[in-house]
Design a protein around this motif. Structure first.
Motif, PDB file in Angstrom:
ATOM      1  N   ALA A 188       0.832  -1.197   0.000  1.00  0.00           N
ATOM      2  CA  ALA A 188       0.000   0.000   0.000  1.00  0.00           C
ATOM      3  C   ALA A 188       0.874   1.257   0.000  1.00  0.00           C
ATOM      4  O   ALA A 188       2.039   1.216   0.401  1.00  0.00           O
TER       5      ALA A 188
ATOM      6  N   TYR B 169       0.753   5.461   1.175  1.00  0.00           N
ATOM      7  CA  TYR B 169       0.079   6.466   1.989  1.00  0.00           C
ATOM      8  C   TYR B 169       0.715   7.831   1.743  1.00  0.00           C
ATOM      9  O   TYR B 169       1.910   7.941   1.451  1.00  0.00           O
TER      10      TYR B 169
ATOM     11  N   LEU C 156      -4.635   6.748   2.995  1.00  0.00           N
ATOM     12  CA  LEU C 156      -4.450   5.652   2.049  1.00  0.00           C
ATOM     13  C   LEU C 156      -4.653   6.145   0.613  1.00  0.00           C
ATOM     14  O   LEU C 156      -5.684   6.736   0.290  1.00  0.00           O
TER      15      LEU C 156
ATOM     16  N   TYR D  21      -3.874   0.428  -2.568  1.00  0.00           N
ATOM     17  CA  TYR D  21      -3.691  -0.857  -1.924  1.00  0.00           C
ATOM     18  C   TYR D  21      -3.675  -1.922  -3.017  1.00  0.00           C
ATOM     19  O   TYR D  21      -3.943  -1.623  -4.187  1.00  0.00           O
ATOM     20  N   TRP D  22      -3.311  -3.146  -2.639  1.00  0.00           N
ATOM     21  CA  TRP D  22      -3.050  -4.211  -3.630  1.00  0.00           C
ATOM     22  C   TRP D  22      -2.095  -3.694  -4.709  1.00  0.00           C
ATOM     23  O   TRP D  22      -2.231  -4.012  -5.887  1.00  0.00           O
TER      24      TRP D  22
ATOM     25  N   HIS E 131       4.027   0.466   2.355  1.00  0.00           N
ATOM     26  CA  HIS E 131       3.720  -0.378   3.500  1.00  0.00           C
ATOM     27  C   HIS E 131       3.406  -1.777   3.003  1.00  0.00           C
ATOM     28  O   HIS E 131       2.597  -1.952   2.096  1.00  0.00           O
TER      29      HIS E 131
END
Lengths: 113, 119
Positions: free
Chosen positions: A40, A42, A52, A55-56, A95
């Motif tokens: 991810a 950020y 965020l 993601y993925w 992350h």
């Protein structure tokens, strides 16, 4: 623990220009059974919590402008801002949530030239 | 839209226990993972642990670097979860965030609370 390393530590880019941040994990973030990269990105502005963005590895969070893009697989990932805007000044973190303890990169500070 | 808010003392003495709560509004604790993340001044974010709650079941996971000192628990009637960190030192000075997981990722963050460890 999976070590997450970002480059560069800081980046100065002119308004309207492209900014690219790299992230490398010491072990693969790819989970074979799901074919997903558990990685991810950020954005954190001063005095605010991380927000965020992706993601993925490449799924954009709702509301994130499309000048932001993310890509990569396995151990190497990239966050790109295609045309830098003043509100993009922030620290960016990658992350990994592939394996506990979940870990973060050291951050990349993005500034305007 | 879920909202998380941390609360607790901003100053803790060395060797004492740091205790923080996270109030959750706009959503239930049930069926989600809930975490504490911290950020020491000028340093990277650090995962402390999570608790998962579903029905009568809950389980926890802690960062091994803190494992012996940390406890995360739930207060379901109050829709809160909490963090206790024992035997603190100045190295535990940080902004502490409570976070909800969604789609297996840390998605919804509280504003954070600065906790300073000092005598």
């Amino acid at each position: 623990d999976i070590v997450v390393t970002q480059s560069p530590d800081s980046l100065t880019v002119s308004l309207g220009e492209r900014a690219t941040i790299n992230c490398r994990t010491s072990q693969s973030a790819l989970y074979d059974s799901t074919k997903q990269n558990y990685l991810a990105w950020y954005q954190q502005k001063p005095g605010q919590p991380p927000k965020l963005l992706f993601y993925w590895a490449s799924t954009r969070e709702s509301g994130v402008p499309d000048r932001f893009s993310a890509s990569g697989s396995g151990t190497d990932f990239t966050l790109t801002i295609s045309s830098l805007q003043p509100e993009d000044v922030a620290v960016y973190y990658c992350h990994q949530y592939r394996r506990a303890p979940y870990t973060f990169g050291q951050g990349t500070k993005l500034e305007i030239k | 839209q879920v909202h998380l808010q941390e609360s607790g003392p901003g100053l803790v003495k060395p060797s004492e226990t740091l205790s923080l709560s996270c109030s959750v509004s706009g959503g239930s604790l049930n069926g989600y993972y809930w975490s504490w993340i911290r950020q020491p001044p000028g340093k990277r974010l650090e995962y402390i642990g999570f608790i998962y709650y579903s029905g009568s079941t809950n389980y926890t996971n802690y960062n091994p670097s803190l494992n012996s000192r940390v406890t995360i628990s739930l207060d379901t009637p109050k829709n809160q979860f909490s963090l206790k960190l024992k035997s603190v030192t100045t190295a535990d000075t940080a902004v502490y965030y409570c976070v909800r997981w969604r789609d297996d990722v840390l998605a919804n963050w509280g504003q954070g609370i600065l906790v300073t460890v000092s005598s």
